[in-house]
Scaffold this motif. Structure first.
Motif, mmCIF file in Angstrom:
data_model
loop_
_atom_site.group_PDB
_atom_site.id
_atom_site.type_symbol
_atom_site.label_atom_id
_atom_site.label_comp_id
_atom_site.label_asym_id
_atom_site.label_seq_id
_atom_site.Cartn_x
_atom_site.Cartn_y
_atom_site.Cartn_z
ATOM 1 N N PRO A 1 0.823 -1.206 0.000
ATOM 2 C CA PRO A 1 0.000 0.000 0.000
ATOM 3 C C PRO A 1 0.856 1.254 0.000
ATOM 4 C CG PRO A 1 0.143 -0.866 2.213
ATOM 5 C CD PRO A 1 0.880 -1.832 1.324
ATOM 6 N N PRO A 2 0.323 2.381 -0.475
ATOM 7 C CA PRO A 2 1.067 3.639 -0.448
ATOM 8 C C PRO A 2 1.178 4.178 0.979
ATOM 9 C CG PRO A 2 -1.153 4.002 -1.256
ATOM 10 C CD PRO A 2 -0.989 2.521 -1.119
ATOM 11 N N ALA A 3 1.971 5.226 1.134
ATOM 12 C CA ALA A 3 2.245 5.765 2.473
ATOM 13 C C ALA A 3 0.986 6.272 3.167
ATOM 14 C CB ALA A 3 3.281 6.894 2.359
ATOM 15 N N TRP A 4 0.062 6.901 2.406
ATOM 16 C CA TRP A 4 -1.143 7.433 3.054
ATOM 17 C C TRP A 4 -1.981 6.317 3.684
ATOM 18 C CZ3 TRP A 4 -5.639 5.499 1.160
ATOM 19 C CH2 TRP A 4 -5.679 5.062 -0.172
ATOM 20 N N ALA A 5 -2.036 5.160 3.042
ATOM 21 C CA ALA A 5 -2.787 4.033 3.598
ATOM 22 C C ALA A 5 -2.090 3.472 4.835
ATOM 23 C CB ALA A 5 -2.965 2.948 2.543
ATOM 24 N N GLN A 6 -0.780 3.454 4.802
ATOM 25 C CA GLN A 6 -0.029 2.959 5.960
ATOM 26 C C GLN A 6 -0.242 3.875 7.164
ATOM 27 O OE1 GLN A 6 4.007 2.616 4.563
ATOM 28 N NE2 GLN A 6 3.587 0.808 3.321
ATOM 29 N N ARG A 7 -0.287 5.188 6.914
ATOM 30 C CA ARG A 7 -0.508 6.119 8.033
ATOM 31 C C ARG A 7 -1.894 5.936 8.646
ATOM 32 N NH1 ARG A 7 2.496 9.680 4.526
ATOM 33 N NH2 ARG A 7 0.560 10.539 3.658
ATOM 34 N N LEU A 8 -2.922 5.786 7.811
ATOM 35 C CA LEU A 8 -4.274 5.573 8.334
ATOM 36 C C LEU A 8 -4.367 4.247 9.076
ATOM 37 C CD1 LEU A 8 -6.495 6.848 5.374
ATOM 38 C CD2 LEU A 8 -6.334 7.855 7.650
ATOM 39 N N SER A 9 -3.710 3.234 8.536
ATOM 40 C CA SER A 9 -3.726 1.925 9.185
ATOM 41 C C SER A 9 -3.082 2.000 10.571
ATOM 42 C CB SER A 9 -2.997 0.904 8.312
ATOM 43 O OG SER A 9 -3.042 -0.371 8.889
ATOM 44 N N SER A 10 -1.990 2.735 10.679
ATOM 45 C CA SER A 10 -1.307 2.867 11.971
ATOM 46 C C SER A 10 -2.132 3.667 12.964
ATOM 47 C CB SER A 10 0.053 3.541 11.773
ATOM 48 O OG SER A 10 0.888 2.768 10.945
ATOM 49 N N ALA A 11 -2.839 4.697 12.468
ATOM 50 C CA ALA A 11 -3.651 5.543 13.351
ATOM 51 C C ALA A 11 -4.871 4.788 13.875
ATOM 52 C CB ALA A 11 -4.092 6.811 12.609
ATOM 53 N N GLY A 12 -5.405 3.886 13.075
ATOM 54 C CA GLY A 12 -6.573 3.111 13.502
ATOM 55 C C GLY A 12 -7.898 3.786 13.236
ATOM 56 N N HIS A 13 -7.868 5.054 12.848
ATOM 57 C CA HIS A 13 -9.079 5.804 12.535
ATOM 58 C C HIS A 13 -8.673 7.016 11.705
ATOM 59 C CE1 HIS A 13 -7.473 7.801 16.132
ATOM 60 N NE2 HIS A 13 -7.990 8.902 15.634
ATOM 61 N N GLY A 14 -9.644 7.714 11.172
ATOM 62 C CA GLY A 14 -9.345 8.912 10.391
ATOM 63 C C GLY A 14 -10.234 9.013 9.168
ATOM 64 N N LEU A 15 -10.041 10.095 8.416
ATOM 65 C CA LEU A 15 -10.788 10.322 7.187
ATOM 66 C C LEU A 15 -9.875 10.134 5.987
ATOM 67 C CD1 LEU A 15 -12.990 13.520 7.815
ATOM 68 C CD2 LEU A 15 -13.691 11.132 7.851
ATOM 69 N N LEU A 16 -10.325 9.333 5.044
ATOM 70 C CA LEU A 16 -9.677 9.248 3.746
ATOM 71 C C LEU A 16 -10.489 10.136 2.810
ATOM 72 C CD1 LEU A 16 -7.867 8.218 1.508
ATOM 73 C CD2 LEU A 16 -9.285 6.147 1.390
ATOM 74 N N PHE A 17 -9.893 11.228 2.357
ATOM 75 C CA PHE A 17 -10.593 12.193 1.524
ATOM 76 C C PHE A 17 -10.116 12.076 0.085
ATOM 77 C CE2 PHE A 17 -11.091 16.869 0.267
ATOM 78 C CZ PHE A 17 -12.390 16.665 -0.178
ATOM 79 N N LEU A 18 -10.971 11.531 -0.766
ATOM 80 C CA LEU A 18 -10.657 11.372 -2.183
ATOM 81 C C LEU A 18 -11.145 12.615 -2.918
ATOM 82 C CD1 LEU A 18 -11.836 7.662 -2.524
ATOM 83 C CD2 LEU A 18 -9.503 8.494 -2.167
ATOM 84 N N ASP A 19 -10.246 13.522 -3.186
ATOM 85 C CA ASP A 19 -10.611 14.809 -3.780
ATOM 86 C C ASP A 19 -10.527 14.741 -5.306
ATOM 87 O OD1 ASP A 19 -11.464 17.394 -3.812
ATOM 88 O OD2 ASP A 19 -9.632 18.266 -2.968
ATOM 89 N N GLU A 20 -11.274 15.642 -5.961
ATOM 90 C CA GLU A 20 -11.259 15.754 -7.428
ATOM 91 C C GLU A 20 -11.552 14.399 -8.087
ATOM 92 O OE1 GLU A 20 -11.110 18.630 -8.667
ATOM 93 O OE2 GLU A 20 -10.170 19.863 -7.138
ATOM 94 N N LEU A 21 -12.631 13.762 -7.637
ATOM 95 C CA LEU A 21 -12.910 12.400 -8.095
ATOM 96 C C LEU A 21 -13.152 12.325 -9.600
ATOM 97 C CD1 LEU A 21 -13.016 9.802 -6.438
ATOM 98 C CD2 LEU A 21 -15.499 9.945 -6.477
ATOM 99 N N THR A 22 -13.773 13.350 -10.161
ATOM 100 C CA THR A 22 -14.076 13.301 -11.595
ATOM 101 C C THR A 22 -12.885 13.691 -12.462
ATOM 102 O OG1 THR A 22 -15.142 15.461 -11.251
ATOM 103 C CG2 THR A 22 -16.581 13.554 -11.516
ATOM 104 N N THR A 23 -11.746 13.972 -11.858
ATOM 105 C CA THR A 23 -10.519 14.138 -12.653
ATOM 106 C C THR A 23 -9.749 12.822 -12.743
ATOM 107 O OG1 THR A 23 -9.147 14.790 -10.766
ATOM 108 C CG2 THR A 23 -10.318 16.548 -11.940
#
Length: 362
Positions: free
Chosen positions: A73-95
């Motif tokens: 997984p990329p670094a952002w996923a590893q950080r969320l996994s380590s935190a155990g909670h949080g928001l994954l914000f997928l911005d500019e989805l239609t781009t």
């Protein structure tokens, strides 16, 4: 739609764990609202912009280790996994081009990135512009649209002016303070089930064209609807918030029918029915009868309580006298969820024909 309604709807959806998409023009504060929600919760937030990502940023990058291939997984996923909670914000989805949207499918609904399962406490929020407003915009593919509840982000001149002067409002956190309990979830699922018994054509209605900007009815989005209905009851959300969430899940047409049907349902509280089953009277209208009996048995099963389970049989016995077909479904549910230590009630003797018809006894 009022901004406060959308902010409350966003909070309710996130608290209920339902992936949510904010639609609006560029530069109107969608990203700021999501970051403000994370800040209010003291949660980490990871912003991932679709236009600058590759499919491997969601599906994982193949890595050979110890003779096997894993999807790192990329670094952002590893950080969320380590935190155990949080928001994954997928911005500019239609781009995000179609290949990237396809790679996002498991991320949005199952929170799986590569070979990593993100914790339950990680919630998914997305934002998008309409394809004509987005830079090199793409239509949102129906499979991805069906995994999200769609909310329209409003632009109000007075709110913008006031926000610039005194600060913009933060999303309400009622959904995180009052979660739906087992009874509320059971009643909500029974209610949606009863509606789909009346309108089976609405179980699945695939869009004929691109799905950008709206939800559409499917078993998945009706399950979203039940979850959101329970969350709205738990948080005492107003009718505008409830309507926004259900419309965002199943689309305007299906939501209008469901909300109109719900308004005219007027069912008693199933907990009160179970507390005094002798006073129970089955409604004459078939859809109301089905909804009432389904919600009563759902609550009796969800409680896993011997007394409520036995009271549920009394309700079923009374219903069997006037609506044996509906009583058969309820009897099947109760019979397959017998609490530990519960005795077979004497009421079952009256239901022998019903149980035999349901295949529960020989």
């Amino acid at each position: 739609m009022d901004t406060n309604v959308v902010l409350e709807a966003l909070s309710v959806a996130v608290s209920a764990g339902v992936p949510t998409l904010l639609w609006g023009s560029p530069g109107t504060g969608k990203t700021s609202a999501v970051k403000a929600l994370a800040e209010s919760l003291n949660w980490p937030v990871e912003v991932v912009i679709g236009s600058i990502r590759e499919p491997s940023d969601f599906a994982g990058l193949p890595v050979v280790a110890d003779g096997t291939v894993r999807l790192a997984p990329p670094a952002w996923a590893q950080r969320l996994s380590s935190a155990g909670h949080g928001l994954l914000f997928l911005d500019e989805l239609t781009t995000a081009p179609p290949a990237v949207q396809a790679a996002m499918l498991r991320v949005v609904l199952e929170r799986v990135v590569g070979d990593v399962q993100l914790p339950e406490g990680v919630r998914v929020v997305a934002a998008a512009n309409s394809p004509e407003d987005a830079a090199d915009g793409w239509e949102l593919a129906p499979p991805l649209a069906n995994r999200l509840v769609h909310l329209t982000w409003p632009v109000n001149a007075e709110r913008i002016a006031r926000g610039l002067a005194v600060g913009f409002p933060r999303p309400a956190l009622a959904g995180f303070q009052r979660r739906a309990d087992a009874r509320q979830n059971a009643v909500a699922r029974a209610t949606v089930s009863a509606f789909l018994q009346v309108r089976p054509a609405l179980v699945l209605q695939m869009p004929k064209g691109p799905a950008s900007g709206q939800g559409w009815p499917s078993p998945r989005t009706w399950e979203f609807t039940a979850t959101l209905l329970a969350a709205c009851e738990a948080t005492e959300a107003g009718p505008d918030v409830r309507a926004a969430l259900i419309t965002g899940a199943v689309g305007e047409g299906a939501a209008l029918e469901f909300l109109s049907w719900l308004e005219n349902l007027d069912l008693p509280d199933p907990v009160r029915v179970l507390a005094d089953p002798d006073a129970f009277e089955l409604p004459r209208r078939s859809d109301r009868a089905f909804a009432m009996l389904t919600s009563v048995t759902a609550v009796a099963v969800a409680a896993d309580d011997r007394t409520l389970w036995e009271a549920g049989w009394k309700v079923v016995a009374k219903a069997a006298q006037v609506a044996p077909d509906i009583a058969t479904l309820a009897a099947r549910t109760l019979a397959s969820h017998r609490p530990a230590g519960a005795y077979i009630p004497a009421t079952l003797l009256e239901l022998t024909p019903i149980l035999r018809a349901a295949g529960l006894i020989q």
